[in-house]
Scaffold this motif. Structure first.
Motif, short mmCIF file in Angstrom:
data_model
loop_
_atom_site.label_atom_id
_atom_site.label_comp_id
_atom_site.label_asym_id
_atom_site.label_seq_id
_atom_site.Cartn_x
_atom_site.Cartn_y
_atom_site.Cartn_z
N ALA A 45 0.84 -1.20 0.00
CA ALA A 45 0.00 0.00 0.00
C ALA A 45 0.88 1.25 0.00
CB ALA A 45 -0.91 0.01 1.21
N THR A 46 0.40 2.31 -0.64
CA THR A 46 1.12 3.57 -0.66
C THR A 46 0.20 4.70 -0.20
OG1 THR A 46 0.56 3.89 -3.00
CG2 THR A 46 2.70 2.89 -2.50
N GLY A 47 0.79 5.69 0.44
CA GLY A 47 0.03 6.85 0.90
C GLY A 47 0.95 8.05 1.01
N PHE A 48 0.35 9.23 1.03
CA PHE A 48 1.13 10.47 0.99
C PHE A 48 0.60 11.43 2.04
CE2 PHE A 48 0.74 8.46 -3.11
CZ PHE A 48 2.07 8.23 -3.44
N VAL A 49 1.50 11.94 2.88
CA VAL A 49 1.13 12.86 3.95
C VAL A 49 1.93 14.13 3.75
CG1 VAL A 49 1.00 13.22 6.43
CG2 VAL A 49 0.76 10.91 5.50
N THR A 50 1.24 15.24 3.50
CA THR A 50 1.94 16.48 3.20
C THR A 50 1.53 17.60 4.14
OG1 THR A 50 2.34 18.17 1.52
CG2 THR A 50 0.20 17.05 1.43
N ASN A 51 2.49 18.42 4.52
CA ASN A 51 2.20 19.60 5.32
C ASN A 51 1.82 20.80 4.45
OD1 ASN A 51 2.29 18.81 7.95
ND2 ASN A 51 4.27 19.72 8.44
N ASN A 52 1.79 20.61 3.15
CA ASN A 52 1.38 21.68 2.25
C ASN A 52 -0.14 21.76 2.22
OD1 ASN A 52 0.84 23.42 0.13
ND2 ASN A 52 2.43 22.59 -1.20
N ALA A 53 -0.67 22.83 2.81
CA ALA A 53 -2.12 23.02 2.83
C ALA A 53 -2.61 23.85 1.66
CB ALA A 53 -2.53 23.68 4.15
N GLY A 54 -1.71 24.15 0.74
CA GLY A 54 -2.07 25.03 -0.37
C GLY A 54 -2.85 24.36 -1.46
N ARG A 55 -2.87 23.01 -1.47
CA ARG A 55 -3.58 22.29 -2.53
C ARG A 55 -4.46 21.22 -1.90
NH1 ARG A 55 0.54 20.47 -7.14
NH2 ARG A 55 1.53 19.38 -5.41
N SER A 56 -5.58 20.95 -2.54
CA SER A 56 -6.50 19.92 -2.05
C SER A 56 -5.96 18.54 -2.38
CB SER A 56 -7.87 20.09 -2.71
OG SER A 56 -7.79 19.77 -4.09
N PRO A 57 -6.44 17.50 -1.69
CA PRO A 57 -6.01 16.14 -2.03
C PRO A 57 -6.25 15.79 -3.49
CG PRO A 57 -7.10 16.13 0.09
CD PRO A 57 -7.28 17.51 -0.47
N VAL A 99 -10.26 32.24 7.16
CA VAL A 99 -9.30 31.37 6.47
C VAL A 99 -8.17 32.23 5.91
CG1 VAL A 99 -8.94 29.72 4.60
CG2 VAL A 99 -11.09 29.70 5.91
N VAL A 100 -6.96 31.98 6.42
CA VAL A 100 -5.77 32.68 5.94
C VAL A 100 -4.94 31.63 5.21
CG1 VAL A 100 -3.80 34.12 6.56
CG2 VAL A 100 -5.90 34.19 7.94
N GLY A 101 -5.31 31.42 3.95
CA GLY A 101 -4.68 30.37 3.18
C GLY A 101 -5.32 30.27 1.80
N SER A 102 -5.10 29.14 1.19
CA SER A 102 -5.54 28.95 -0.19
C SER A 102 -7.01 28.52 -0.27
CB SER A 102 -4.68 27.87 -0.85
OG SER A 102 -4.94 26.62 -0.22
N ASP A 103 -7.50 28.41 -1.50
CA ASP A 103 -8.85 27.89 -1.72
C ASP A 103 -8.98 26.46 -1.20
OD1 ASP A 103 -9.57 30.26 -2.92
OD2 ASP A 103 -9.36 29.51 -4.97
N ALA A 104 -7.89 25.70 -1.26
CA ALA A 104 -7.93 24.32 -0.77
C ALA A 104 -8.20 24.28 0.72
CB ALA A 104 -6.61 23.62 -1.08
N LEU A 105 -7.61 25.20 1.48
CA LEU A 105 -7.88 25.26 2.91
C LEU A 105 -9.32 25.67 3.18
CD1 LEU A 105 -6.87 25.00 5.79
CD2 LEU A 105 -5.97 27.33 5.64
N MET A 106 -9.82 26.58 2.37
CA MET A 106 -11.23 26.99 2.51
C MET A 106 -12.16 25.79 2.24
SD MET A 106 -13.06 30.36 0.86
CE MET A 106 -11.73 31.36 1.53
N GLU A 107 -11.84 25.00 1.22
CA GLU A 107 -12.64 23.81 0.93
C GLU A 107 -12.61 22.84 2.11
OE1 GLU A 107 -11.13 22.10 -2.62
OE2 GLU A 107 -11.49 23.89 -3.84
N ALA A 108 -11.44 22.68 2.72
CA ALA A 108 -11.32 21.76 3.85
C ALA A 108 -12.15 22.24 5.03
CB ALA A 108 -9.85 21.62 4.25
#
Length: 368
Positions: A45-57, A99-108
């Protein structure tokens, strides 16, 4: 080298950071693309964990697909998701959040059952409101002013991460932590931090992968490795991103990895075995290991100084594994000079690696 003894063969899930491990900027790291594909072909199995909140999954998954990987959004966990989830546990449903961040953070934030709102609404009832802060490539200063006012008024403040830098194909660039620190300095308040090294994102990745023996690959000691160790996950620290030997000489011992590799391709190798001798009476210690090419590397420490022998570009990673092993064993001798020697050798190693135009994995594919 055999599949069963190599690191990858000892684990049932390959969990990875993204920036500095899988890609730099928009460009994929060739070793990473090969290794992930190989792991999937073996049923790992593979998975990805990122601290970049600028983009949605979903956007991250589409990027990985463009690089040639067969992944979907469910395999990606972002710190933006974690931040929104953490706020949802602190506030009532439909509470206003600046929300002080990207659209992806707003979506989250929306997906977590909260409501993005302007500063005026947050200031009207700050104790029942929140501030979500994450990476935003289009950040303007007025948004930091808004965050400062909301936090100072008492709004719940959650930062996606506090990474001071982020690796790119143009070198290290300022990370979210720089902007978080600006608000903290202006308010005297420290945020709650949702992403790595905090455990929830790691637990989510393990659960989604249905893993019992995962390995986590990361390039930052303070987030990737510290978080993996705190979560009970075997860790591989790679040198294709943010941190180097000088960092390993000074970070707290709990941020030191189980394994060290030049790139993620190290999972296809047998782990480096280090022998350590320590004297309680004199405080002396030594660590030695044999590099894959046959070179013997040894670090000797007295109570006051340390020296390393056998460091060449081909044995630099082995030397770094010895340094890590000594520090994990409790050696407190200043290893900065040894780290500087290793870093010099690693810089040559990296240049040779890049100029070859092929990777360890390329050779594995051709000859394996």
């Amino acid at each position: 080298m055999g599949d069963s003894t190599a690191l990858l063969g000892r684990h049932d899930a390959l969990l990875c950071d993204l920036d500095g491990v899988i890609y730099l900027g928009n460009a994929g790291i060739p070793e990473a693309l090969h290794v992930v594909t190989l792991a999937q072909s073996r049923g790992i199995a593979t998975g990805f964990v990122t601290n970049n909140a600028g983009r949605s999954p979903q956007v991250v998954a589409e990027h990985l697909q463009l690089l040639g990987l067969d992944v979907d959004a469910e395999t990606v966990i972002t710190s933006g998701q974690a931040a929104a989830q953490q706020l949802s546990e602190m506030l009532a449903a439909d509470s206003p959040v600046l929300v002080v961040g990207s659209d992806a953070l707003m979506e989250a934030v929306v997906e977590a059952g909260l409501r993005p709102a302007g500063l005026d609404e947050v200031l009207a009832n700050p104790e029942a409101s929140g501030v979500a802060q994450g990476y935003d490539p289009d950040l303007v200063w007025s948004r930091l002013n808004d965050a400062t006012r909301a936090v100072r008024a008492g709004a719940c403040w959650v930062a996606a991460n506090t990474d001071s830098t982020r690796p790119t194909d143009l070198g290290l660039m300022p990370g979210t932590g720089m902007m978080v620190n600006a608000v903290a300095a202006a308010t005297g308040v420290e945020p709650q931090v949702a992403g790595k090294p905090n455990r929830p994102v790691f637990d989510t990745a393990v659960r989604r992968a249905a893993a019992e023996r995962p390995i986590f690959v990361g390039d930052r000691l303070d987030t990737d490795i510290a978080g993996a160790r705190a979560s009970g996950i075997t860790s591989l620290w790679v040198l294709s991103g943010s941190h180097g030997a000088h960092d390993a000489a000074v970070v707290p011992p709990e941020q030191l990895p189980d394994h060290v590799g030049l790139t993620i391709a190290a999972v296809l190798e047998d782990p480096i075995e280090v022998s350590i001798d320590m004297s309680r009476e004199t405080g002396a210690a030594s660590a030695r290991a044999r590099a894959p090419q046959g070179d013997l590397v040894q670090i000797d420490c007295s109570a006051s100084e340390a020296a390393v022998a056998g460091v060449t570009p081909s044995s630099a990673v082995t030397a770094l594994q010895c340094l890590v092993a000594l520090r994990r064993a409790g050696v407190t001798t200043d290893l900065a000079a040894v780290a500087a020697t290793i870093d010099r050798a690693l810089s040559i190693t990296a240049e040779e690696h890049d100029s070859q135009g092929r990777s360890m994995v390329d050779r594995e594919v051709r000859h394996g």
